[in-house]
Design an enzyme around this catalytic site. Structure first.
Site, PDB file in Angstrom:
ATOM      1  N   CYS A 296      70.091  24.390 -39.936  1.00 26.00           N
ATOM      2  CA  CYS A 296      69.843  25.154 -38.708  1.00 26.00           C
ATOM      3  C   CYS A 296      71.147  25.388 -37.946  1.00 26.00           C
ATOM      4  O   CYS A 296      71.239  26.320 -37.148  1.00 26.00           O
ATOM      5  CB  CYS A 296      68.817  24.448 -37.831  1.00 26.00           C
ATOM      6  SG  CYS A 296      69.198  22.733 -37.480  1.00 26.00           S
TER       7      CYS A 296
ATOM      8  N   GLY B 297      61.584  23.109 -37.805  1.00 27.34           N
ATOM      9  CA  GLY B 297      61.257  24.104 -38.814  1.00 27.34           C
ATOM     10  C   GLY B 297      61.527  25.496 -38.304  1.00 27.34           C
ATOM     11  O   GLY B 297      62.334  25.698 -37.391  1.00 27.34           O
TER      12      GLY B 297
ATOM     13  N   LYS C 289      54.812  13.599 -41.501  1.00 26.98           N
ATOM     14  CA  LYS C 289      54.452  14.635 -42.466  1.00 26.98           C
ATOM     15  C   LYS C 289      55.766  15.295 -42.909  1.00 26.98           C
ATOM     16  O   LYS C 289      56.292  16.165 -42.217  1.00 26.98           O
ATOM     17  CB  LYS C 289      53.493  15.651 -41.837  1.00 26.98           C
ATOM     18  CG  LYS C 289      52.864  16.608 -42.869  1.00 26.98           C
ATOM     19  CD  LYS C 289      53.827  17.722 -43.239  1.00 26.98           C
ATOM     20  CE  LYS C 289      53.306  18.544 -44.394  1.00 26.98           C
ATOM     21  NZ  LYS C 289      54.367  19.326 -45.042  1.00 26.98           N
TER      22      LYS C 289
ATOM     23  N   GLU D 236      67.842  34.877 -39.070  1.00 32.82           N
ATOM     24  CA  GLU D 236      68.189  33.668 -39.815  1.00 32.82           C
ATOM     25  C   GLU D 236      67.825  33.833 -41.286  1.00 32.82           C
ATOM     26  O   GLU D 236      66.690  34.167 -41.621  1.00 32.82           O
ATOM     27  CB  GLU D 236      67.465  32.456 -39.237  1.00 32.82           C
ATOM     28  CG  GLU D 236      67.901  31.149 -39.880  1.00 32.82           C
ATOM     29  CD  GLU D 236      67.234  29.932 -39.261  1.00 32.82           C
ATOM     30  OE1 GLU D 236      67.932  28.934 -39.042  1.00 32.82           O
ATOM     31  OE2 GLU D 236      66.017  29.998 -38.995  1.00 32.82           O
TER      32      GLU D 236
ATOM     33  N   GLU E 198      62.460  22.036 -32.539  1.00 30.62           N
ATOM     34  CA  GLU E 198      63.829  22.339 -32.963  1.00 30.62           C
ATOM     35  C   GLU E 198      63.693  23.348 -34.087  1.00 30.62           C
ATOM     36  O   GLU E 198      63.224  23.031 -35.167  1.00 30.62           O
ATOM     37  CB  GLU E 198      64.545  21.063 -33.416  1.00 30.62           C
ATOM     38  CG  GLU E 198      66.067  21.167 -33.340  1.00 30.62           C
ATOM     39  CD  GLU E 198      66.649  22.010 -34.457  1.00 30.62           C
ATOM     40  OE1 GLU E 198      67.148  23.128 -34.147  1.00 30.62           O
ATOM     41  OE2 GLU E 198      66.608  21.584 -35.608  1.00 30.62           O
TER      42      GLU E 198
ATOM     43  N   GLY F   1      57.047  27.277 -35.419  1.00 33.36           N
ATOM     44  CA  GLY F   1      57.180  26.619 -34.126  1.00 33.36           C
ATOM     45  C   GLY F   1      56.404  27.317 -33.028  1.00 33.36           C
ATOM     46  O   GLY F   1      55.896  26.675 -32.100  1.00 33.36           O
TER      47      GLY F   1
END
Length: 494
Positions: free
Chosen positions: A283, A227, A174, A384, A249, A232
């Site tokens: 990331c 993501g 996906k 972030e 991750e 997550g």
């Protein structure tokens, strides 16, 4: 306009919903790449049924033969490298130099996976009983659901899919809805290399529908997700309740530390690449710059001048160094954080606004942005952003630099620039990150090493390298007693 399809049940098929979404070039919103399926739960259900059939066949294929398929995948990707890089830049924006590297990482991952087909090692160990053999072996698990982001449209799906396939699992991919075309090409290459059709399924659509259905499906025992930390968390809670194997991750707030004894030219090159490569949408991006006070002012002045000289534009045009953000929501998020930085007292040294004029007006461009006087613990320093925004924090000592690096909830990557070998090794030990670079930026992972972070960046598993093969396989223990008599472990041996 080209209409694309899902790949389910060994065929390219329309979505059960009959709905599609448009995929547009983020550098030029008038450039429509195509229509892609906005799939539903029924499409995921069909993909799982097919993937189970594929697994039943593929798990019986010898691992070296599975590796041969992935070797051919690498060959096909290498032959089409420039074509794939071009379509990837058109789809998500980063310059061709970067998308070529993205394809190369997929090639490297394919060749590395191919070699692991002859190295899925178990262990043979002495038994505590006479005339008894004891050993372990690696076995595949089943259907693996892979949910991948937009920023590395080829590399990250290959990080997940190739080890999963090599271990004998089937895969449902996906991809992020911003990069469906690259995922479609990857599946085409896998099929051309000889992968049995039902071993790979591709389901396009929105994360809150397709991704959610994949995570919640009881017949998908393995989930690998890259993501946001927020998403997550939902994935982790769901997989925990359902006893699924899960690799997460997620976010990062990575710092480059530059000490007074550093090579400043090298460090400036490093932070420009780390902060503004992929328009900050990594990331592992360098979103914090920790400068020791002795070099702070000189470093900032030089850095600001270099950042202001970066050339923005369509990444397929020579000379353009920074591409667009992936979509309007991403650009609006960056704008919000620029305002947050100003409100919290940080000093805007350059950028801070949309990049406009000429062709830039057609895309989601944003000026490379640098804030100084950023306070450790402020939102700008802690959260972030996933865009071209760099926060500069001044420190007095090595100890303070390390403390600032460690003072965030994430722990993916870090970097230290110093000529002191003792400090370099202290950094490798003391920085709370899954990855630490010495005299190199916070980006630059290699396919044959494990990749991942600590704290809220992940859940302990790693992508890449040798460790990922343990995630996509289970340990089976075997005992062979050839004594001809009943032997009772822990009883008859003493």
């Amino acid at each position: 306009m080209t209409t694309f399809h899902n790949f389910i049940g060994g065929a390219w098929v329309a979505p059960s919903t009959g709905d599609y979404f448009e995929n547009r070039n983020p550098a030029d919103q008038q450039d429509v790449i195509g229509r892609f399926p906005s799939s539903g739960v029924a499409d995921v259900d069909a993909a799982v049924v097919s993937a189970q059939r594929g697994f039943d066949r593929w798990k019986r294929t010898p691992a070296p033969a599975r590796g041969d398929v992935l070797r051919r995948v690498g060959d096909l990707m290498a032959a089409r490298k420039e074509e794939i890089a071009n379509l990837m830049t058109r789809e998500m924006g980063k310059p061709l130099a970067e998308t070529r590297g993205d394809v190369q990482e997929g090639i490297d991952t394919a060749y590395y996976a191919a070699t692991e087909g002859r190295r899925l090692f178990g262990h043979t160990v002495p038994s505590e009983l006479a005339s008894k053999w004891a050993m372990t072996m690696r076995r595949p698990i089943g259907v693996c659901g892979l949910i991948t982001p937009f920023n590395f449209p080829m590399a990250i799906p290959t990080w997940k899919a190739f080890p999963a396939l090599l271990c004998g699992n089937s895969v449902i991919l996906k991809p992020a809805e911003d990069v469906p075309h690259t995922a479609t090409v990857l599946v085409e290459i896998l099929l051309a290399a000889g992968l049995p059709p039902e071993v790979i399924q591709l389901v396009h659509g929105m994360g809150e529908v397709v991704g959610k259905a994949l995570v919640e499906h009881p017949q998908v025992p393995v989930i690998s997700f890259t993501g946001s930390t927020e998403t997550g968390r939902f994935v982790g809670e769901t997989c925990g309740r359902m006893h699924k194997r899960l690799s997460l991750e997620m976010g990062g707030k990575n710092a480059q530390i530059v000490l007074d004894d550093a090579d400043l030219d090298l460090a400036i090159d490093g932070v420009l690449w780390g902060a503004f490569g992929t328009t900050g949408q990594r990331c592992t991006a360098t979103s914090r710059l920790i400068l020791q006070s002795g070099i702070h002012d000189t470093f900032v002045e030089r850095l600001v001048g270099r950042a202001q000289a970066l050339v923005l534009g369509d990444g397929r045009t020579a000379g353009h160094e920074v591409g667009p953000l992936v979509n309007e929501a991403a650009r609006e998020k960056v704008e919000r954080y620029v305002q947050i930085g100003k409100q919290q007292g940080a000093t805007l040294r350059c950028g801070g606004a949309r990049a406009t004029g000429g062709a830039l007006d057609s895309g989601f461009f944003f000026q490379p942005t640098i804030f100084t006087n950023v306070t450790a613990g402020s939102r700008l320093e802690q959260e972030e952003i996933f865009g071209p925004v760099l926060s500069v924090i001044q420190v007095a000592t090595v100890e303070e630099a390390f403390a600032v690096n460690n003072g965030v909830r994430y722990g993916l990557s870090s970097s230290v620039y110093t000529s002191n070998v003792n400090v370099a090794f202290r950094a490798l030990q003391d920085l709370d990150n899954g990855i630490t670079y010495v005299n190199a930026p916070t980006i630059g992972a290699e396919a044959h090493l494990p990749f991942g972070g600590v704290k809220e960046t992940g859940n302990g598993h790693r992508e890449g390298g040798w460790e990922v093969y343990e995630f996509y396989s289970e340990t089976k223990v075997g005992y062979v007693d050839y004594s001809g008599a009943l032997q009772r472990a822990q009883i008859d041996n003493y």
